[in-house]
Every structure is written in C-alpha cells, then in structure tokens.
Design a protein around this motif. Structure first.
Motif, PDB file in Angstrom:
ATOM      1  N   ASP A  69      62.013  34.493 -40.528  1.00 52.27           N
ATOM      2  CA  ASP A  69      62.321  32.819 -41.570  1.00 52.27           C
ATOM      3  C   ASP A  69      60.654  32.784 -41.808  1.00 52.27           C
ATOM      4  OD1 ASP A  69      64.709  33.849 -41.075  1.00 52.27           O
ATOM      5  OD2 ASP A  69      65.057  31.876 -39.823  1.00 52.27           O
ATOM      6  N   LEU A  70      59.468  32.615 -40.614  1.00 53.27           N
ATOM      7  CA  LEU A  70      58.158  31.971 -41.406  1.00 53.27           C
ATOM      8  C   LEU A  70      57.295  32.626 -42.108  1.00 53.27           C
ATOM      9  CD1 LEU A  70      57.408  32.284 -36.557  1.00 53.27           C
ATOM     10  CD2 LEU A  70      58.086  30.428 -37.963  1.00 53.27           C
ATOM     11  N   THR A  71      56.123  31.899 -42.335  1.00 54.48           N
ATOM     12  CA  THR A  71      55.807  32.652 -43.739  1.00 54.48           C
ATOM     13  C   THR A  71      54.012  32.399 -43.662  1.00 54.48           C
ATOM     14  OG1 THR A  71      56.230  31.132 -45.338  1.00 54.48           O
ATOM     15  CG2 THR A  71      57.775  33.273 -45.793  1.00 54.48           C
ATOM     16  N   ALA A  72      52.685  32.213 -43.103  1.00 59.00           N
ATOM     17  CA  ALA A  72      51.891  31.318 -43.662  1.00 59.00           C
ATOM     18  C   ALA A  72      52.192  30.902 -44.359  1.00 59.00           C
ATOM     19  CB  ALA A  72      50.695  32.581 -43.604  1.00 59.00           C
ATOM     20  N   HIS A  73      51.270  29.596 -43.320  1.00 59.53           N
ATOM     21  CA  HIS A  73      51.123  29.086 -44.543  1.00 59.53           C
ATOM     22  C   HIS A  73      49.283  28.422 -45.487  1.00 59.53           C
ATOM     23  CE1 HIS A  73      50.464  24.824 -46.084  1.00 59.53           C
ATOM     24  NE2 HIS A  73      51.040  23.660 -45.330  1.00 59.53           N
ATOM     25  N   PRO A  74      49.731  28.298 -46.922  1.00 57.28           N
ATOM     26  CA  PRO A  74      48.431  29.103 -47.473  1.00 57.28           C
ATOM     27  C   PRO A  74      47.213  27.948 -46.949  1.00 57.28           C
ATOM     28  CG  PRO A  74      49.806  27.962 -49.040  1.00 57.28           C
ATOM     29  CD  PRO A  74      50.553  27.985 -47.404  1.00 57.28           C
ATOM     30  N   ALA A  75      46.842  26.856 -47.039  1.00 63.56           N
ATOM     31  CA  ALA A  75      46.025  26.032 -46.195  1.00 63.56           C
ATOM     32  C   ALA A  75      45.620  26.550 -44.733  1.00 63.56           C
ATOM     33  CB  ALA A  75      46.360  24.434 -45.835  1.00 63.56           C
ATOM     34  N   ASN A  76      46.319  27.723 -44.371  1.00 61.04           N
ATOM     35  CA  ASN A  76      45.704  28.582 -42.544  1.00 61.04           C
ATOM     36  C   ASN A  76      44.147  28.817 -42.950  1.00 61.04           C
ATOM     37  OD1 ASN A  76      45.325  28.882 -40.322  1.00 61.04           O
ATOM     38  ND2 ASN A  76      47.163  30.217 -40.190  1.00 61.04           N
ATOM     39  N   VAL A  77      43.178  27.881 -42.605  1.00 62.65           N
ATOM     40  CA  VAL A  77      41.697  28.837 -43.030  1.00 62.65           C
ATOM     41  C   VAL A  77      41.596  29.865 -41.847  1.00 62.65           C
ATOM     42  CG1 VAL A  77      41.151  25.971 -42.672  1.00 62.65           C
ATOM     43  CG2 VAL A  77      41.959  27.641 -41.147  1.00 62.65           C
ATOM     44  N   ARG A  78      42.945  30.480 -40.698  1.00 65.48           N
ATOM     45  CA  ARG A  78      42.218  31.665 -40.274  1.00 65.48           C
ATOM     46  C   ARG A  78      43.409  32.887 -41.045  1.00 65.48           C
ATOM     47  NH1 ARG A  78      44.711  28.312 -35.368  1.00 65.48           N
ATOM     48  NH2 ARG A  78      46.243  28.620 -36.879  1.00 65.48           N
ATOM     49  N   SER A  79      43.463  32.684 -42.050  1.00 61.42           N
ATOM     50  CA  SER A  79      44.516  33.334 -42.597  1.00 61.42           C
ATOM     51  C   SER A  79      43.833  34.544 -43.818  1.00 61.42           C
ATOM     52  CB  SER A  79      45.843  33.033 -43.689  1.00 61.42           C
ATOM     53  OG  SER A  79      45.375  31.804 -44.884  1.00 61.42           O
ATOM     54  N   ASN A  80      42.464  33.483 -44.100  1.00 60.83           N
ATOM     55  CA  ASN A  80      41.563  34.295 -44.682  1.00 60.83           C
ATOM     56  C   ASN A  80      40.180  35.135 -43.832  1.00 60.83           C
ATOM     57  OD1 ASN A  80      42.773  33.628 -47.195  1.00 60.83           O
ATOM     58  ND2 ASN A  80      41.606  31.945 -46.919  1.00 60.83           N
TER      59      ASN A  80
END
Length: 56
Positions: free
Chosen positions: A14-25
């Motif tokens: 049920d979890l999705t990455a938040h687009p503002a998460n700096v670590r995701s990039n």
C-alpha cells in the motif's frame, strides 16, 4: 502545539514513494550492496527509526 502520533500497521504493497523524497533520485539508493547492508542491519537491530507515512 505538539502533534500526537499513534502507530498503525500498513501493508508494504500500500506504500508508494513520495515525489518530494530527495533520496528517491539518488543513484546509490537502490544499489544492491546498499540494500543488502540495510536488510542485514534491520534483521539484527530491527527498524531503529520508524517510517513516517502520509495518507493521500
């Protein structure tokens, strides 16, 4: 004013990455060696810092 939080259980699916998460990039975020190290650490120590989630 202090916010009050209570623990809840959320299914991983049920979890999705938040687009503002700096670590995701960050390229090293999903490096297999780093993931293996993180998994081993969680297996030994448990989840030291709880995940914070936002209901959308």
């Amino acid at each position: 004013m202090t916010a009050s939080f209570k623990p809840v259980s959320v299914a991983i699916g049920d979890l999705t990455a938040h687009p503002a998460n700096v670590r995701s990039n960050s390229p090293e975020t999903y490096d297999p060696e780093n993931i293996a190290h993180l998994k081993a650490s969680i297996a030994v120590l448990g989840l030291v810092q709880p995940l914070l989630v936002q209901k959308i």
